[in-house]
Design a protein around this motif. Structure first.
Motif, PDB file in Angstrom:
ATOM      1  N   UNK A   1       0.741  -1.186   0.062  1.00  0.00           N
ATOM      2  CA  UNK A   1       0.079  -0.033  -0.002  1.00  0.00           C
ATOM      3  C   UNK A   1       0.885   1.321  -0.032  1.00  0.00           C
ATOM      4  N   UNK A   2       1.938   1.183   0.797  1.00  0.00           N
ATOM      5  CA  UNK A   2       2.724   2.439   0.783  1.00  0.00           C
ATOM      6  C   UNK A   2       3.447   2.641  -0.578  1.00  0.00           C
ATOM      7  N   UNK A   3       3.826   1.177  -1.250  1.00  0.00           N
ATOM      8  CA  UNK A   3       4.676   1.580  -2.360  1.00  0.00           C
ATOM      9  C   UNK A   3       3.603   2.044  -3.600  1.00  0.00           C
ATOM     10  N   UNK A   4       2.491   1.995  -3.408  1.00  0.00           N
ATOM     11  CA  UNK A   4       1.444   2.303  -4.338  1.00  0.00           C
ATOM     12  C   UNK A   4       0.927   3.689  -3.852  1.00  0.00           C
ATOM     13  N   UNK A   5       1.590   4.434  -3.107  1.00  0.00           N
ATOM     14  CA  UNK A   5       1.027   5.754  -2.663  1.00  0.00           C
ATOM     15  C   UNK A   5      -0.169   5.779  -1.881  1.00  0.00           C
ATOM     16  N   UNK A   6      -0.718   4.738  -1.105  1.00  0.00           N
ATOM     17  CA  UNK A   6      -1.956   4.913  -0.364  1.00  0.00           C
ATOM     18  C   UNK A   6      -1.490   5.527   0.945  1.00  0.00           C
ATOM     19  N   UNK A   7      -2.261   6.525   1.557  1.00  0.00           N
ATOM     20  CA  UNK A   7      -2.000   6.722   2.868  1.00  0.00           C
ATOM     21  C   UNK A   7      -2.685   5.988   3.887  1.00  0.00           C
ATOM     22  N   UNK A   8      -1.922   5.158   4.472  1.00  0.00           N
ATOM     23  CA  UNK A   8      -2.127   3.899   5.220  1.00  0.00           C
ATOM     24  C   UNK A   8      -1.392   4.176   6.762  1.00  0.00           C
TER      25      UNK A   8
END
Length: 138
Positions: free
Chosen positions: A86-93
């Motif tokens: 998720x972080x690698x895909x740019x999701x604010x998680x």
């Protein structure tokens, strides 16, 4: 008789922006993007490996306030790996969190209790939980 949950409507304000978020950032598969006349568009997306899809759209979906769906939940076998993706895909998680106590001992202390949380661009909220195995049904 089996009763399966197959589709959940997720209300969004911008179909194209939501489609990009769910397909490109979360990696959901675009099952179809259908236009059925003036003002009617239905986009169905499915998380990899899931038997349940989400539908975003206009005209043929119930009127719901964008961002009003809270607590949708995905399950993964490895919460740390899911967080990294998720972080690698740019999701604010969020960071991985432990919620509660594991109901049964497992080799991985995050199993059943490891979670991350995020929202789509409209504020619909999602949880991701680690579950690597399930108890057998009686």
């Amino acid at each position: 008789m089996n009763w399966t949950l197959e589709v959940v409507i997720v209300p969004v304000s911008d179909i194209d922006r939501a489609k990009v978020f769910y397909s490109e950032q979360l990696g959901f598969v675009v099952d179809h993007d259908t236009r059925a006349g003036e003002g009617v568009r239905i986009v169905q997306l499915t998380p990899p490996g899931s038997g349940c899809s989400i539908v975003i759209g206009a005209g043929a979906v119930p009127k719901m306030e964008p961002g009003s769906v809270k607590g949708l939940q995905l399950v993964v076998p490895d919460i740390k790996r899911a967080h990294e993706e998720l972080v690698a895909r740019g999701v604010a998680v969020t960071e991985v969190q432990v919620l509660g106590e594991n109901p049964s001992p497992t080799p991985d202390p995050l199993d059943n209790v490891g979670f991350v949380f995020f929202e789509d661009p409209d504020g619909n909220s999602w949880a991701v939980q680690q579950i690597s195995s399930r108890a057998s049904s009686v």
